[in-house]
Design a protein around this motif. Structure first.
Motif, mmCIF file in Angstrom:
data_model
loop_
_atom_site.group_PDB
_atom_site.id
_atom_site.type_symbol
_atom_site.label_atom_id
_atom_site.label_comp_id
_atom_site.label_asym_id
_atom_site.label_seq_id
_atom_site.Cartn_x
_atom_site.Cartn_y
_atom_site.Cartn_z
ATOM 1 N N ASN A 73 0.823 -1.201 0.000
ATOM 2 C CA ASN A 73 0.000 0.000 0.000
ATOM 3 C C ASN A 73 0.861 1.256 0.000
ATOM 4 O OD1 ASN A 73 -1.531 2.260 1.572
ATOM 5 N ND2 ASN A 73 -3.147 0.880 0.877
ATOM 6 N N GLN A 74 1.921 1.249 0.802
ATOM 7 C CA GLN A 74 2.839 2.388 0.869
ATOM 8 C C GLN A 74 3.852 2.242 -0.263
ATOM 9 O OE1 GLN A 74 2.124 4.744 3.415
ATOM 10 N NE2 GLN A 74 0.368 3.358 3.473
ATOM 11 N N ARG A 75 3.631 2.986 -1.335
ATOM 12 C CA ARG A 75 4.381 2.740 -2.558
ATOM 13 C C ARG A 75 5.397 3.849 -2.838
ATOM 14 N NH1 ARG A 75 1.534 -1.275 -5.256
ATOM 15 N NH2 ARG A 75 2.390 -0.863 -7.310
ATOM 16 N N PHE A 76 6.569 3.406 -3.283
ATOM 17 C CA PHE A 76 7.615 4.316 -3.758
ATOM 18 C C PHE A 76 7.889 3.895 -5.195
ATOM 19 C CE2 PHE A 76 12.216 5.400 -4.153
ATOM 20 C CZ PHE A 76 12.087 6.777 -4.054
ATOM 21 N N MET A 77 7.247 4.594 -6.146
ATOM 22 C CA MET A 77 7.191 4.118 -7.524
ATOM 23 C C MET A 77 8.556 4.083 -8.200
ATOM 24 S SD MET A 77 4.157 3.129 -7.913
ATOM 25 C CE MET A 77 4.241 2.755 -9.658
ATOM 26 N N LYS A 78 9.439 5.019 -7.875
ATOM 27 C CA LYS A 78 10.768 4.982 -8.483
ATOM 28 C C LYS A 78 11.481 3.676 -8.144
ATOM 29 C CE LYS A 78 11.614 9.990 -8.584
ATOM 30 N NZ LYS A 78 10.278 10.376 -8.095
ATOM 31 N N GLY A 79 11.365 3.252 -6.898
ATOM 32 C CA GLY A 79 11.970 1.997 -6.494
ATOM 33 C C GLY A 79 11.275 0.800 -7.114
ATOM 34 N N ILE A 80 9.947 0.859 -7.215
ATOM 35 C CA ILE A 80 9.187 -0.247 -7.804
ATOM 36 C C ILE A 80 9.537 -0.398 -9.284
ATOM 37 C CG2 ILE A 80 6.861 -0.960 -8.488
ATOM 38 C CD1 ILE A 80 5.862 0.095 -5.812
ATOM 39 N N PHE A 81 9.616 0.714 -9.998
ATOM 40 C CA PHE A 81 10.000 0.662 -11.409
ATOM 41 C C PHE A 81 11.359 -0.015 -11.575
ATOM 42 C CE2 PHE A 81 7.219 4.563 -12.311
ATOM 43 C CZ PHE A 81 6.231 3.801 -12.928
ATOM 44 N N ALA A 82 12.293 0.337 -10.690
ATOM 45 C CA ALA A 82 13.634 -0.248 -10.789
ATOM 46 C C ALA A 82 13.633 -1.715 -10.373
ATOM 47 C CB ALA A 82 14.614 0.548 -9.923
ATOM 48 N N TRP A 83 12.811 -2.069 -9.382
ATOM 49 C CA TRP A 83 12.820 -3.423 -8.827
ATOM 50 C C TRP A 83 12.357 -4.467 -9.838
ATOM 51 C CZ3 TRP A 83 9.486 -7.428 -7.823
ATOM 52 C CH2 TRP A 83 9.917 -8.379 -6.900
ATOM 53 N N VAL A 84 11.355 -4.144 -10.657
ATOM 54 C CA VAL A 84 10.804 -5.145 -11.574
ATOM 55 C C VAL A 84 11.780 -5.484 -12.701
ATOM 56 C CG1 VAL A 84 8.403 -4.592 -11.080
ATOM 57 C CG2 VAL A 84 9.578 -3.363 -12.904
ATOM 58 N N GLY A 85 12.717 -4.583 -12.980
ATOM 59 C CA GLY A 85 13.746 -4.904 -13.969
ATOM 60 C C GLY A 85 13.272 -4.788 -15.407
ATOM 61 N N PHE A 86 13.511 -5.832 -16.211
ATOM 62 C CA PHE A 86 13.232 -5.918 -17.639
ATOM 63 C C PHE A 86 14.318 -5.188 -18.453
ATOM 64 C CE2 PHE A 86 9.056 -6.747 -15.799
ATOM 65 C CZ PHE A 86 8.639 -7.851 -16.522
ATOM 66 N N ASN A 87 14.282 -5.435 -19.763
ATOM 67 C CA ASN A 87 15.268 -4.881 -20.684
ATOM 68 C C ASN A 87 15.109 -3.365 -20.769
ATOM 69 O OD1 ASN A 87 17.292 -4.784 -22.589
ATOM 70 N ND2 ASN A 87 15.963 -5.358 -24.307
ATOM 71 N N THR A 88 16.111 -2.634 -20.307
ATOM 72 C CA THR A 88 15.986 -1.187 -20.116
ATOM 73 C C THR A 88 17.045 -0.418 -20.897
ATOM 74 O OG1 THR A 88 15.139 -1.569 -17.874
ATOM 75 C CG2 THR A 88 15.928 0.650 -18.389
ATOM 76 N N CYS A 89 16.667 0.737 -21.420
ATOM 77 C CA CYS A 89 17.639 1.672 -22.003
ATOM 78 C C CYS A 89 17.326 3.081 -21.504
ATOM 79 C CB CYS A 89 17.639 1.615 -23.526
ATOM 80 S SG CYS A 89 16.216 2.388 -24.298
ATOM 81 N N VAL A 90 18.265 3.980 -21.678
ATOM 82 C CA VAL A 90 18.174 5.341 -21.142
ATOM 83 C C VAL A 90 18.198 6.348 -22.284
ATOM 84 C CG1 VAL A 90 19.282 7.068 -19.672
ATOM 85 C CG2 VAL A 90 19.297 4.658 -18.996
ATOM 86 N N VAL A 91 17.339 7.349 -22.198
ATOM 87 C CA VAL A 91 17.327 8.468 -23.139
ATOM 88 C C VAL A 91 17.570 9.740 -22.332
ATOM 89 C CG1 VAL A 91 15.979 9.797 -24.795
ATOM 90 C CG2 VAL A 91 15.755 7.305 -24.724
ATOM 91 N N ALA A 92 18.627 10.464 -22.649
ATOM 92 C CA ALA A 92 18.993 11.669 -21.900
ATOM 93 C C ALA A 92 18.196 12.881 -22.406
ATOM 94 C CB ALA A 92 20.488 11.931 -22.031
ATOM 95 N N TYR A 93 17.921 13.811 -21.505
ATOM 96 C CA TYR A 93 17.226 15.032 -21.905
ATOM 97 C C TYR A 93 17.521 16.151 -20.914
ATOM 98 C CZ TYR A 93 13.650 14.252 -18.273
ATOM 99 O OH TYR A 93 12.993 14.075 -17.078
ATOM 100 N N LYS A 94 17.218 17.358 -21.331
ATOM 101 C CA LYS A 94 17.384 18.535 -20.478
ATOM 102 C C LYS A 94 16.041 18.891 -19.858
ATOM 103 C CE LYS A 94 18.701 23.429 -20.496
ATOM 104 N NZ LYS A 94 19.196 24.568 -21.312
ATOM 105 N N ARG A 95 16.027 19.019 -18.565
ATOM 106 C CA ARG A 95 14.790 19.343 -17.844
ATOM 107 C C ARG A 95 14.399 20.795 -18.130
ATOM 108 N NH1 ARG A 95 11.620 17.100 -14.010
ATOM 109 N NH2 ARG A 95 10.886 18.302 -12.216
ATOM 110 N N GLN A 96 13.116 21.004 -18.444
ATOM 111 C CA GLN A 96 12.618 22.320 -18.804
ATOM 112 C C GLN A 96 12.068 23.064 -17.585
ATOM 113 O OE1 GLN A 96 13.014 23.223 -22.084
ATOM 114 N NE2 GLN A 96 13.969 21.201 -22.321
#
Length: 310
Positions: free
Chosen positions: A178-201
């Motif tokens: 119930n007490q969710r920390f989505m950034k950690g959950i996204f990382a925990w599940v894994g799967f084939n991942t790639c990164v796209v860099a960008y400049k924060r507006q």
């Protein structure tokens, strides 16, 4: 349930964002209309107190592929994001904030990476100059501290803005906490991942609802959700204090045998008592933080309540 006719679902939580609704709708549709695929936009009104819901309902008249989930009250961004993922029907889902600090144009790059076979495509902020210096410094310290003490690493400067496939969403839905920390959950599940860099507006309009105290509590949620080191560290602190006490006690006994008994120091005794009392209260506080999370989880309350769907 997934809808085979919808390829892309964009999920966006809203909380007191009336000033940015029109800008967001115009920009996100401008980008999505360049893509050769069907899409929907799932907006979650997280108990806004301003005219956000009214403006979203008005926008739906111009954008029929817009879906609105209206919460019964404010449940927080993590719950709003969870609701958006639960109700999204597309093959791929892209969570994004309404403030347009994360450029919607990056969704085009996300789709290209997905077509290359990636299940998760994360947006990494390589330039956060639009954020304040204090916010950048504290964010950097938090990511480093979290990744030092947690077995599950969170990519630095990576937020919720990303593309995930239906398989990833189904994996997240298997996590019942119930007490969710989505950034950690996204990382925990894994799967084939790639990164796209960008400049924060810069924020397009309105004001952020995240401030110092809220961010501090959010950081505590992240640490206690994915690490037990704060509990374990008190074993070492207690052992160290016991060792120091043993050494100091041996010194007092030896000195007494050699030089006799002298008048004890009340100041040093008071300092020692206060110090040990403070250490004990800190340890109880950390224990209470984890115990509180257990208490909330055992209630099995729903993460959110949808009042209406438009």
């Amino acid at each position: 349930m997934p809808d085979q006719s919808i390829v892309l679902s964009v999920v966006c939580p809203f909380f007191n964002e009336e000033e940015v609704v029109d800008f967001f709708m115009e920009k996100i549709h401008q980008v999505l209309n360049t893509l050769d695929l069907t899409y929907e936009i799932v907006c979650v009104n997280d108990g806004s107190l301003d005219r956000t819901l009214e403006k979203l309902i008005l926008a739906k008249k111009s954008y029929p592929n817009l879906r609105i989930l209206d919460f019964s009250r404010n449940f927080g961004k993590e719950a709003a994001l969870t609701a958006g993922l639960d109700h999204a029907r597309g093959k791929v889902i892209v969570p994004i904030d309404a403030d347009l600090q994360d450029p919607p144009e990056l969704i085009i790059d996300f789709i290209e990476k997905w077509r290359e076979g990636y299940e998760v495509v994360v947006g990494k902020r390589v330039d956060r100059s639009t954020d304040g210096l204090l916010k950048r410094m504290t964010a950097q310290l938090y990511y480093r501290f979290h990744n030092k003490i947690s077995n599950q690493k969170i990519p630095e400067n990576v937020g919720d803005f990303r593309l995930i496939t239906r398989r990833v969403v189904e994996a997240i839905q298997q996590m019942p906490e119930n007490q969710r920390f989505m950034k950690g959950i996204f990382a925990w599940v894994g799967f084939n991942t790639c990164v796209v860099a960008y400049k924060r507006q810069k924020r397009r309009a309105g004001k952020t609802s995240f401030h110092g105290w809220g961010l501090w509590n959010f950081a505590l949620d992240g640490i206690t959700s994915f690490s037990t080191v704060p509990l374990r560290v008190w074993l070492y602190i207690g052992s160290l204090i016991a060792l120091i006490s043993l050494v100091y006690g041996s010194y007092i006994i030896l000195r007494t045998l050699v030089f006799g008994v002298d008048l004890p120091g009340y100041a040093s005794l008071l300092v020692s008592i206060l110090f040990l009392g403070g250490v004990q209260l800190m340890g109880i506080g950390v224990l209470g933080e984890y115990l509180g999370r257990i208490y909330l989880e055992t209630k099995h309350r729903p993460q959110y309540i949808v009042d209406k769907e438009y």
